[in-house]
Design an enzyme around this catalytic site. Sequence first.
Site, PDB file in Angstrom:
ATOM      1  N   CYS A  33      41.831 -31.642 -12.014  1.00  0.00           N
ATOM      2  CA  CYS A  33      42.163 -30.898 -10.791  1.00  0.00           C
ATOM      3  C   CYS A  33      43.630 -30.443 -10.803  1.00  0.00           C
ATOM      4  O   CYS A  33      44.537 -31.263 -10.725  1.00  0.00           O
ATOM      5  CB  CYS A  33      41.878 -31.810  -9.598  1.00  0.00           C
ATOM      6  SG  CYS A  33      42.582 -31.281  -8.049  1.00  0.00           S
ATOM      7  N   CYS A  75      45.754 -31.283  -7.718  1.00  0.00           N
ATOM      8  CA  CYS A  75      46.028 -32.728  -7.699  1.00  0.00           C
ATOM      9  C   CYS A  75      47.284 -33.034  -8.523  1.00  0.00           C
ATOM     10  O   CYS A  75      48.121 -33.847  -8.117  1.00  0.00           O
ATOM     11  CB  CYS A  75      44.855 -33.519  -8.269  1.00  0.00           C
ATOM     12  SG  CYS A  75      43.328 -33.314  -7.346  1.00  0.00           S
TER      13      CYS A  75
END
Length: 122
Positions: free
Chosen positions: A39, A42
């Site tokens: 991600c 993230c």
Amino acid sequence: MAEEGQVIGVHTVSAWKEHLKKGEESKKLIVVDFTASWCGPCRFIAPILAEIAKKLPHVIFLKVDVDELESVSKEWEVEAMPTFLFLKEGKLVDKVVGAKKEELQLAIAKHDTSGGGAESSI
């Protein structure tokens, strides 16, 4: 085991339960970052969360990889990454979905009632 002032990686269900129990007993705010290695957002927010954690050692910051602890992610109904859950005494008090620095800081300040002066320090 619980290192103050940093984000603690949780890699097993038993460690997850142990951290939740500690948070309940101490009545500390727990901020959980549900993340994934693949991600992008993230990875963007991780160093920001680490900086916030350094400034607020009285708040417990946990990081959970959704692929590693899929059962925990499902239990807390995490559907997007990153998702930040705010827990107090074992109960969900707030949630921020996405790598939204300002929203994350506001939610921490709102729920950090331990007198750490969060508003001014983050």
